[in-house]
Scaffold this active site. Structure first.
Site, short mmCIF file in Angstrom:
data_model
loop_
_atom_site.label_atom_id
_atom_site.label_comp_id
_atom_site.label_asym_id
_atom_site.label_seq_id
_atom_site.Cartn_x
_atom_site.Cartn_y
_atom_site.Cartn_z
N ASP A 30 0.82 -1.26 0.17
CA ASP A 30 -0.06 -0.03 0.00
C ASP A 30 0.86 1.25 0.05
OD1 ASP A 30 -2.37 1.54 0.16
OD2 ASP A 30 -3.10 0.52 1.94
N ASP A 48 -10.99 2.32 -3.29
CA ASP A 48 -11.51 2.04 -1.88
C ASP A 48 -12.81 1.78 -1.78
OD1 ASP A 48 -9.08 1.36 -0.67
OD2 ASP A 48 -8.88 3.31 0.29
C1 DGJ Z 1 -5.94 2.07 1.96
C2 DGJ Z 1 -6.14 0.98 1.25
O1 DGJ Z 1 -6.77 1.16 -0.22
C3 DGJ Z 1 -7.46 -0.18 1.99
O2 DGJ Z 1 -7.62 -1.00 1.24
C4 DGJ Z 1 -6.68 -0.31 3.10
O3 DGJ Z 1 -5.46 -1.40 2.99
C5 DGJ Z 1 -5.89 0.59 4.03
N1 DGJ Z 1 -5.14 1.58 3.29
C6 DGJ Z 1 -5.32 0.35 5.30
O4 DGJ Z 1 -4.61 1.44 5.78
#
Ligand code: DGJ
Length: 709
Positions: free
Chosen positions: A450, A515
């Site tokens: 991430d 997301d």
């Molecule tokens: C952002 C990501 O897009 C989410 O899916 C998740 O992993 C969060 N970060 C966790 O902090």
């Protein structure tokens, strides 16, 4: 072999690209559908002749691959460079054109200013995709400051009067916009230090009437994972061009004697049967050339991701209970998201301290991993390696490891700073902590990598702008982790789809698309994503009943139907599933498995967007099978909706039509659909005559499986 002829031509079975090398440096004079041998470059050359116009140059400076001041170019230069003499006015003369069957390397030199400029061009063997990138070499003894070098500048055919661009924001990536090319420049510059949610480095040029299934178009995408700029300009003299390159900060690239700078790769494609045909070129190219884990070698397993289920509320027993719940649904990979490492009880602390938190997992992760794998699922884990929380042991020990610029306070962003990957000590630390976790837990076979903030102050320890070096170091760190743990798969995530590009994909295996798990928003996000990227790299999860981001309440049927067409997963607290939802999800997952060979290897046909619904289909290469989706988003404006055309089939084949989704319809006149059940139809009629759609509740998805008999 180096030779210098007037023209260079590259062709495969479908595509031709021709360069005119008569000027000082080469320019594209043709790129498109295969030209027969009866068409010679000389013919194109004559047909290109432009009259000398009043108050205009006798011959306009060319749109060469890297247009320069030296050529007298008055548009956006493809090269901006300066030194302590007149390097700014560099102009190159072609001295080599090294051609192979499908590639050419043009080498130009400015001997007066001691620079070499090389542009590489490679036409894919099977598709219309061409890769372009450029390199500037300092062959002198004085330092050169490079402000910009384009990957390529490419003229647009006069018929390309419009552009489709991609914009968005967190949780609403890949929104498309169509614009008329206008006198002047359409410019997008991205300085976020990640590909960005708002400025995808790509566009499509097309004539007025191109649609999803008809008409010509050209696609352009720069494989850049940080700062970039793109331009589409219609010039006063009537010519137009596009230009893509990495965006560099002043002083970011200083080339000492003997050093060089290479741009990211610009990928271009040509489609002759609408935007969908262009997408198929990109998808086929990516499948053949970029992906290391292909859908053929290993079908993409269904994910369970813990994030929207429990967020930071980690507890071994809870996680085991979640695993128990999701395994019977058909889940094949369990991904432990954010929250497992030292001090990470919320998003204010812990990033950087990549050690299993003994307060939560006193015995380490073995218990959970064994439980998950014992249930037949693979185990994946989340990292955000490039980041550090000020509240972390790592930052307390090494505040100087964060990118920063002197006397400028950090811009607050999710309580975290960006580590300086141009510092070898930082990379050595990250490599060690990541591979230590992988060594301690060899059953981990997947990493969600991430990256959750902009890089507002990309200054390194030396005070230099470091985004270019940061990106190169990132790619190399990922490659080293992969090399040390062969077979490990890596997902590129950046607060959802903030780092989706062909720069990072060769180093990773899938994207977290967005997301937003809101199925309706997802229909458009996934549609935008699909212009360049195939569905097997498009992470798509069934989210909670009430979407955590939009608050929208959507039935399980539409949530499952939308996720089924990507790399499917679920992301919710499965303990909250009703019996009905469990049943529907289980069926959806089993259908995904039954049809993933089609969505992940087949040809995509998007239908034109009418603002009311989203329609598309996947057809196998041999056209014996298809899977088609009609997603009604808004209520129809007429008493009954329009027809559905099953695009991409073989007109001469006979097909059965089976509605596979949803199992039970809620609309009040389902009878009309039963007319088609068990019937046989010609491909011709399904494609061209189409099927009358029923009146449906909005937010209903119909999925049809079509099979040749
Ligand atoms: C952002 C990501 O897009 C989410 O899916 C998740 O992993 C969060 N970060 C966790 O902090």
């Amino acid at each position: 072999m180096s030779s210098l002829s007037s023209f260079v031509r590259l062709s495969n079975d479908s595509t031709t690209i021709i360069f005119d090398c008569q000027g000082r440096m080469p320019k594209v004079i043709y790129y498109g559908a295969l030209l027969s041998d009866t068409t010679t470059p000389e013919m194109l050359n004559v047909l290109n002749t432009r009259q000398e116009a009043k108050c205009a140059p006798v011959n306009e400076p060319p749109i060469s691959l890297v247009p320069t001041h030296g050529e007298g170019w008055t548009g956006q230069p493809g090269l901006e460079v300066f030194g302590n003499a007149d390097q700014w006015s560099a102009g190159f003369t072609l001295c080599e054109a090294n051609q192979t069957d499908n590639s050419v390397e043009f080498v130009g030199e400015d001997t007066h200013r001691s620079m070499r400029l090389i542009t590489f061009v490679e036409l894919d063997n099977l598709t219309s995709i061409v890769k372009f990138f450029s390199r500037l070499e300092n062959i002198g003894s004085e330092a050169l400051n490079l402000n910009y070098l384009n990957a390529a500048s490419l003229p647009l055919p006069a018929t390309m009067t419009k552009i489709k661009t991609f914009e968005g924001r967190w949780s609403a990536e890949f929104q498309t916009q169509d614009h008329d090319l206008f006198f002047g420049s359409y410019v997008r510059e991205n300085r976020r230090g990640k590909t960005s949610h708002d400025t995808f480095p790509g566009l499509i040029a097309f004539p007025q009437h191109t649609g999803e299934l008809d008409g010509e178009c050209y696609g352009f995408h720069l494989g850049a994972s940080a700062n970039h700029k793109l331009r589409a300009e219609l010039m006063a003299d009537g010519r137009s061009y596009v230009q893509f390159g990495e965006l560099l900060f002043p002083g970011e690239i200083v080339l000492q004697a003997g050093e060089s700078y290479t741009t990211p790769v610009l990928y271009t494609g040509f489609g002759s049967k609408g935007f969908s045909s262009l997408s198929r070129q990109f998808h086929n190219f990516i499948r053949e050339n970029i992906l290391t884990h292909t859908a053929e070698s290993k079908p993409r397993p269904v994910h369970y991701n813990t994030w929207e289920g429990i967020y930071f509320d980690h507890n071994e027993d809870t996680l085991k209970a979640l695993a128990d719940k999701v395994a019977p649904l058909g889940i094949e990979r369990f991904v432990l998201d954010d929250g497992w490492f030292k001090g990470r009880r919320h998003d204010k602390a812990g990033l950087g301290d990549w050690f299993v938190d003994k307060a939560i997992y006193p015995q380490g992760l073995d218990g959970l991993i064994d439980h998950v794998t014992g249930l037949g699922m693979e185990f994946g884990i989340w990292f955000e390696p490039e980041m550090v929380n000020p509240d972390s042991d790592l930052y307390r020990a090494h505040p100087e490891w964060a990118l920063q610029t002197q006397n400028n306070p950090h811009v607050p962003f999710r309580n975290q700073y960006v580590l300086d990957l141009t510092n070898p000590e930082v990379v050595a630390y990250l490599y060690k902590v990541i591979t230590d976790v992988l060594k301690a837990y060899p059953k981990i076979s997947y990493i969600k990598w991430d990256m959750n903030r902009d890089v507002n102050h990309p200054g390194n320890l030396q005070g230099q702008p470091a985004m270019h070096g940061q990106t190169a170091a990132l790619y190399s760190l990922i490659d080293r982790v992969k090399a040390a743990h062969p077979g490990i798969e890596i997902e590129s995530c950046c607060s959802g789809g903030g780092r989706v590009d062909l720069g990072i994909l060769p180093h990773t295996d899938r994207f977290w698309t967005s997301d937003s798990n809101d199925a309706l928003d997802r229909l458009y996000i996934q549609r935008g994503f699909s212009y360049f990227f195939p569905s097997e790299v498009m992470g798509a999860h069934v989210g909670p009943r009430d979407c955590h981001i939009t608050g929208r309440h959507l039935p399980i049927e539409i949530r499952a139907a939308v996720a089924m067409f990507g790399h499917m997963g679920i992301e919710m607290d499965p303990r909250e599933l009703t019996e009905h939802e469990q049943k529907v999800l289980t069926n959806a997952i089993s259908l995904y498995k039954q049809y993933r060979h089609l969505t992940h290897l087949g040809d995509l046909y998007r239908m034109d967007d009418d603002g009311l619904n989203v329609k598309f289909g996947y057809v196998s290469k041999d056209k014996t099978e298809g899977l088609f989706a009609y997603n009604s988003v808004k209520e129809t404006l007429r008493t009954t909706p329009t027809r559905f055309y099953f695009a991409g089939l073989d007109a001469n084949k006979q097909y059965t039509l089976e509605r596979i989704w949803p199992e039970k319809l809620k609309e009040y006149t389902p009878s009309i659909l039963q007319q088609t059940e068990g019937q046989i139809f010609s491909g011709e009629v399904l494609m061209n005559y189409g099927m009358q759609l029923p009146v449906l509740f909005p937010q209903t998805a119909l999925i049809y499986a079509v099979k040749a008999i």
